[in-house]
Design a protein around this motif. Structure first.
Motif, PDB file in Angstrom:
ATOM      1  N   UNK A 131     -44.680   1.852  15.418  1.00 40.92           N
ATOM      2  CA  UNK A 131     -45.977   2.182  15.032  1.00 40.92           C
ATOM      3  C   UNK A 131     -45.856   2.403  13.291  1.00 40.92           C
ATOM      4  N   UNK A 132     -44.868   3.143  13.045  1.00 40.88           N
ATOM      5  CA  UNK A 132     -44.979   3.412  11.540  1.00 40.88           C
ATOM      6  C   UNK A 132     -44.805   2.328  10.570  1.00 40.88           C
ATOM      7  N   UNK A 150     -58.515  -9.685   6.968  1.00 43.82           N
ATOM      8  CA  UNK A 150     -58.193 -10.529   8.348  1.00 43.82           C
ATOM      9  C   UNK A 150     -57.052  -9.705   8.978  1.00 43.82           C
ATOM     10  N   UNK A 151     -57.236  -9.077  10.172  1.00 45.01           N
ATOM     11  CA  UNK A 151     -56.601  -8.102  10.880  1.00 45.01           C
ATOM     12  C   UNK A 151     -56.293  -8.417  12.221  1.00 45.01           C
ATOM     13  N   UNK A 152     -54.928  -9.233  12.343  1.00 43.77           N
ATOM     14  CA  UNK A 152     -54.669  -9.559  13.610  1.00 43.77           C
ATOM     15  C   UNK A 152     -54.090  -8.798  14.582  1.00 43.77           C
ATOM     16  N   UNK A 153     -54.645  -8.502  15.559  1.00 42.02           N
ATOM     17  CA  UNK A 153     -54.170  -7.396  16.606  1.00 42.02           C
ATOM     18  C   UNK A 153     -53.424  -5.961  15.834  1.00 42.02           C
ATOM     19  N   UNK A 154     -54.255  -5.330  15.086  1.00 43.16           N
ATOM     20  CA  UNK A 154     -53.558  -4.587  14.151  1.00 43.16           C
ATOM     21  C   UNK A 154     -53.426  -3.070  15.166  1.00 43.16           C
ATOM     22  N   UNK A 155     -53.760  -3.094  16.081  1.00 42.22           N
ATOM     23  CA  UNK A 155     -53.559  -1.740  16.946  1.00 42.22           C
ATOM     24  C   UNK A 155     -52.767  -2.192  18.382  1.00 42.22           C
ATOM     25  N   UNK A 156     -52.180  -3.332  18.425  1.00 44.92           N
ATOM     26  CA  UNK A 156     -51.502  -3.813  19.650  1.00 44.92           C
ATOM     27  C   UNK A 156     -50.157  -3.232  19.544  1.00 44.92           C
ATOM     28  N   UNK A 160     -51.834   5.877  20.985  1.00 40.11           N
ATOM     29  CA  UNK A 160     -53.026   6.349  20.747  1.00 40.11           C
ATOM     30  C   UNK A 160     -53.332   6.803  19.415  1.00 40.11           C
ATOM     31  N   UNK A 161     -52.257   7.666  19.067  1.00 42.24           N
ATOM     32  CA  UNK A 161     -52.425   8.493  17.715  1.00 42.24           C
ATOM     33  C   UNK A 161     -52.468   7.594  16.603  1.00 42.24           C
ATOM     34  N   UNK A 162     -51.599   6.516  16.772  1.00 43.83           N
ATOM     35  CA  UNK A 162     -51.295   5.610  15.806  1.00 43.83           C
ATOM     36  C   UNK A 162     -52.399   4.649  15.543  1.00 43.83           C
ATOM     37  N   UNK A 163     -53.236   4.511  16.615  1.00 41.34           N
ATOM     38  CA  UNK A 163     -54.449   3.761  16.632  1.00 41.34           C
ATOM     39  C   UNK A 163     -55.501   4.181  15.906  1.00 41.34           C
ATOM     40  N   UNK A 164     -55.536   5.555  16.278  1.00 36.10           N
ATOM     41  CA  UNK A 164     -56.694   6.542  15.395  1.00 36.10           C
ATOM     42  C   UNK A 164     -56.408   6.391  13.829  1.00 36.10           C
TER      43      UNK A 164
END
Length: 232
Positions: A131-132, A150-156, A160-164
């Protein structure tokens, strides 16, 4: 104001496999756009075409009026779906790499975002969690003064905290005349930051609309509509 991206009857084939078929698409400036579809729908192929990593089999793709090439490298900032910097690098090495490679890289901005994360630039990438690492890559990409991100799957694959954190970084670190294209199948996590959505299925665009229009006309969330359309 001219569109940042125009696709005119764009198709991409790999042998007998058609990854994209007759895609017609226009992206205006100053929007956060979700490129939404299940795995294998053509999202990554389209993003690679935008970045000049692939060439259309048919049709024309223009970025700020130009075909992908040396002129568009300064216009587009690209986050692939996999981390790509060598593991031996320190974060500071990655900053120097971006500073040398991209004339529009804002080193002060990158270091400020790292400081907010309390990340020591002397740390090596191999010592960071998944995640880091993804946060570091995103910081580098968003520290460029680009017109199209262009961000390809940036939260995959991150918690959840990292997604935020990633979503907050995206929406607070691009200028109002730039456009952000986010490819994902995790609709519920990004819906609140989107201005527009594009549904893609089997290499074809099945819907392009503003989020407000969908909610007004359909009376449902983007996530709910996506699940109905793609039977998730």
């Amino acid at each position: 104001m001219n569109a940042i991206l125009e696709c005119k009857s764009v198709s991409k084939k790999f042998g007998n496999l058609t990854a994209l078929s007759n895609v017609n698409l226009t992206l205006e400036r100053g929007r956060i756009v979700g490129l939404l579809g299940p795995n294998g729908s053509g999202k990554t192929t389209l993003i690679k075409l935008i970045n000049g990593l692939l060439v259309p089999t048919e049709g024309t793709l223009l970025i700020d009026g130009n075909k992908p090439g040396p002129e568009t490298k300064e216009v587009v900032s690209y986050l692939p779906d996999k981390t790509y910097l060598p593991e031996w690098m320190r974060i500071s090495d990655a900053i120097e790499f971006y500073k040398d490679f991209y004339g529009n890289f804002d080193e002060a901005k990158a270091r400020d975002m790292l400081a907010r994360l309390q990340l020591d630039p002397s740390r090596r990438l191999k010592a960071l969690s998944k995640g880091t690492k993804e946060k570091v890559h995103l910081i580098l990409v968003m520290s460029r003064k680009a017109d199209l991100y262009c961000l390809d799957e940036p939260i995959g694959g991150v918690d959840p905290a990292a997604r935020d954190y990633i979503l907050n970084t995206i929406i607070t670190n691009y200028n109002e005349n730039a456009t952000v294209l986010i490819s994902t199948h995790l609709i519920a996590d990004i819906e609140n930051v989107l201005d527009d959505v594009i549904f893609i299925r089997n290499g074809q665009i099945t819907l392009q609309s503003s989020v407000d229009e969908i909610r007004f006309q359909e009376g449902k969330s983007i996530d709910t509509l996506f699940r109905e359309v793609f039977k998730c």
